[in-house]
Design an enzyme around this catalytic site. Sequence first.
Site, mmCIF file in Angstrom:
data_model
loop_
_atom_site.group_PDB
_atom_site.id
_atom_site.type_symbol
_atom_site.label_atom_id
_atom_site.label_comp_id
_atom_site.label_asym_id
_atom_site.label_seq_id
_atom_site.Cartn_x
_atom_site.Cartn_y
_atom_site.Cartn_z
ATOM 1 N N TYR A 48 27.238 33.599 37.158
ATOM 2 C CA TYR A 48 28.131 35.529 37.863
ATOM 3 C C TYR A 48 29.600 34.940 37.625
ATOM 4 C CZ TYR A 48 28.650 33.409 42.386
ATOM 5 O OH TYR A 48 29.012 33.046 43.569
ATOM 6 N N ARG A 89 38.940 41.511 43.682
ATOM 7 C CA ARG A 89 39.475 40.536 42.706
ATOM 8 C C ARG A 89 40.185 39.689 43.797
ATOM 9 N NH1 ARG A 89 39.471 45.176 38.216
ATOM 10 N NH2 ARG A 89 39.292 46.302 40.654
ATOM 11 N N SER A 147 31.414 35.731 34.912
ATOM 12 C CA SER A 147 31.306 35.090 33.114
ATOM 13 C C SER A 147 32.392 35.419 32.500
ATOM 14 C CB SER A 147 30.289 35.833 32.799
ATOM 15 O OG SER A 147 28.926 35.426 33.305
ATOM 16 N N LEU A 148 33.021 36.395 33.123
ATOM 17 C CA LEU A 148 34.825 36.969 33.003
ATOM 18 C C LEU A 148 35.644 36.646 33.319
ATOM 19 C CD1 LEU A 148 33.762 40.129 31.370
ATOM 20 C CD2 LEU A 148 33.882 38.016 29.696
ATOM 21 N N TYR A 177 25.539 45.105 47.604
ATOM 22 C CA TYR A 177 26.300 45.874 47.077
ATOM 23 C C TYR A 177 26.577 46.790 47.882
ATOM 24 C CZ TYR A 177 25.572 41.787 43.790
ATOM 25 O OH TYR A 177 26.240 40.563 43.819
ATOM 26 N N ASP A 221 21.324 42.594 37.326
ATOM 27 C CA ASP A 221 21.342 42.016 39.326
ATOM 28 C C ASP A 221 21.866 42.924 39.762
ATOM 29 O OD1 ASP A 221 21.375 39.483 39.975
ATOM 30 O OD2 ASP A 221 23.629 39.731 39.895
HETATM 31 N N1 LIG Z 1 25.208 36.084 43.272
HETATM 32 C C1 LIG Z 1 26.630 35.700 43.846
HETATM 33 O O1 LIG Z 1 27.257 35.189 45.127
HETATM 34 C C2 LIG Z 1 26.899 37.462 42.770
HETATM 35 C C3 LIG Z 1 28.701 36.977 42.767
HETATM 36 C C4 LIG Z 1 29.963 37.718 42.649
HETATM 37 C C5 LIG Z 1 28.636 38.432 41.139
HETATM 38 N N2 LIG Z 1 27.545 38.356 40.983
HETATM 39 C C6 LIG Z 1 27.025 38.923 39.963
HETATM 40 O O2 LIG Z 1 27.170 39.143 38.770
HETATM 41 C C7 LIG Z 1 27.685 40.126 38.431
HETATM 42 C C8 LIG Z 1 28.888 40.182 37.157
HETATM 43 O O3 LIG Z 1 29.883 39.004 38.665
HETATM 44 P P1 LIG Z 1 31.318 40.019 38.628
HETATM 45 O O4 LIG Z 1 31.053 41.930 38.421
HETATM 46 O O5 LIG Z 1 32.066 39.618 39.771
HETATM 47 O O6 LIG Z 1 32.708 39.430 37.670
HETATM 48 P P2 LIG Z 1 32.636 39.248 34.935
HETATM 49 O O7 LIG Z 1 32.309 40.266 35.644
HETATM 50 O O8 LIG Z 1 33.308 38.176 35.807
HETATM 51 O O9 LIG Z 1 33.801 40.785 35.815
HETATM 52 C C9 LIG Z 1 33.908 41.806 35.883
HETATM 53 C C10 LIG Z 1 34.714 41.962 35.850
HETATM 54 O O10 LIG Z 1 35.238 42.428 34.506
HETATM 55 C C11 LIG Z 1 35.118 43.822 33.611
HETATM 56 N N3 LIG Z 1 34.526 44.176 32.289
HETATM 57 C C12 LIG Z 1 33.943 43.724 32.194
HETATM 58 N N4 LIG Z 1 33.561 44.115 30.743
HETATM 59 C C13 LIG Z 1 35.430 43.976 30.185
HETATM 60 C C14 LIG Z 1 35.955 44.236 29.292
HETATM 61 N N5 LIG Z 1 34.956 44.398 27.530
HETATM 62 N N6 LIG Z 1 37.102 44.196 28.781
HETATM 63 C C15 LIG Z 1 38.105 44.237 30.080
HETATM 64 N N7 LIG Z 1 37.135 44.741 30.950
HETATM 65 C C16 LIG Z 1 35.497 44.193 31.215
HETATM 66 C C17 LIG Z 1 35.068 45.366 35.374
HETATM 67 O O11 LIG Z 1 35.090 46.092 34.867
HETATM 68 P P3 LIG Z 1 34.479 47.637 35.062
HETATM 69 O O12 LIG Z 1 34.408 46.953 35.964
HETATM 70 O O13 LIG Z 1 35.877 48.332 35.565
HETATM 71 O O14 LIG Z 1 33.804 48.065 34.078
HETATM 72 C C18 LIG Z 1 34.688 44.443 35.918
HETATM 73 O O15 LIG Z 1 36.354 44.439 36.541
HETATM 74 C C19 LIG Z 1 28.118 40.935 39.526
HETATM 75 O O16 LIG Z 1 28.084 42.262 39.058
HETATM 76 C C20 LIG Z 1 27.119 40.612 39.986
HETATM 77 O O17 LIG Z 1 25.801 41.514 39.733
HETATM 78 C C21 LIG Z 1 27.262 37.625 41.843
#
Ligand SMILES: NC(=O)c1ccc[n+]([C@@H]2O[C@H](COP(=O)([O-])OP(=O)(O)OC[C@H]3O[C@@H](n4cnc5c(N)ncnc54)[C@H](OP(=O)(O)O)[C@@H]3O)[C@@H](O)[C@H]2O)c1
Length: 316
Positions: free
Chosen positions: A203, A227, A205-206, A57, A52
């Site tokens: 999205y 964040r 998820s963590l 971005y 995705d």
């Molecule tokens: N449609 C929308 O409006 C929307 C909004 C938000 C997000 N999204 C999509 O969803 C994706 C995921 O959401 P998100 O990136 O916001 O949040 P997320 O996946 O919940 O969290 C990302 C954070 O978790 C860290 N992380 C991942 N795996 C880990 C692990 N095993 N141990 C420790 N830390 C870990 C990452 O670190 P590092 O980055 O330092 O590796 C980053 O800081 C985005 O990349 C984007 O593609 C879409």
Amino acid sequence: MRYKVFGKTGMKVSVMTLGTWGMGGVGWDNYDEATKVDAIKAAFDCGINFIDTAPAYNNGAAERFLGKTLKQLGIRNELFISTKCGNFFVDGSTYVRNGHRDAVIGQVEDSLRNIQTDHIDLMLIHWPDVNTPFEETIGALNDLKRDGKILNIGVSNFSKEQIQDAGQYGEIGAFQPQYSMVNRDSEELIRWAASEGMGVMTYGSLGGGILTGVHRELKEFAPTDSRNRFYKHFHEPMFSKVQELLKVMDKVSSENGGMPLSQIALNWSVQKDFVSTCIVGAQTRAKVEENAAAFDRELDASAIATLDAAIAKLDE
Ligand SMILES: NC(=O)c1ccc[n+]([C@@H]2O[C@H](COP(=O)([O-])OP(=O)(O)OC[C@H]3O[C@@H](n4cnc5c(N)ncnc54)[C@H](OP(=O)(O)O)[C@@H]3O)[C@@H](O)[C@H]2O)c1
């Protein structure tokens, strides 16, 4: 890795999708290019077949990085790609919605160039633009679909009424909402979207990383850090409540052979039949591999019930 059919799109996708927001280089921790390339390679090695991204971005930077990497690895056609339209990152910090026909068509053409591909498997409207009728935005996407430039249309961050409105003008095959142990605001809407045959990709998820247990102390992130500005649980009062949830996750972890908290959070999401795939943003091989291993086993019903009881306290 496990796979699910992604609603009426028919795409058979991995239950984990790699998110690339951080890879754009703005709003998250930064890594060198080789580390990020290896993270994408790791995702592929782990059987993840869905990535995705979005032009928002960092104004196409994540898409360009993805396109370059997939070309270098020669794996574009082994993967499904979702990207988005109707949301512009204009001056290094501001997001502007624009669903006008010309804006959307221009942005999709840019995405095709950025990702170095002749088609996009799923094109999502990133956020609803309430100043442009959905008839116009979906009409533009229908034309791009007719030309084979996009294969499916989806929406992100829409309400039920907005999905129903948009759905009058074209088939909405997918929905991308926020959903995790720390944000269940859209659960009823997600159930409905899944029941209507939409593929659901969740999205955050963590919870932006908080559910991995890495953030145990309140920290001041930069004003532009996602964040700080996007995920409310990095601020009080949610931060302290989530710390209580993490303690319960620690206990579930110790009862499950030291299962990493990240895997507990992902197991909790993917066990829901209304979630097709959960998007996880991770920029290193080690993190991608840890997350992908979440699907090698399942938490049992009693562990899920323990988590649900702790999650319910977040609303108190
Ligand atoms: N449609 C929308 O409006 C929307 C909004 C938000 C997000 N999204 C999509 O969803 C994706 C995921 O959401 P998100 O990136 O916001 O949040 P997320 O996946 O919940 O969290 C990302 C954070 O978790 C860290 N992380 C991942 N795996 C880990 C692990 N095993 N141990 C420790 N830390 C870990 C990452 O670190 P590092 O980055 O330092 O590796 C980053 O800081 C985005 O990349 C984007 O593609 C879409």
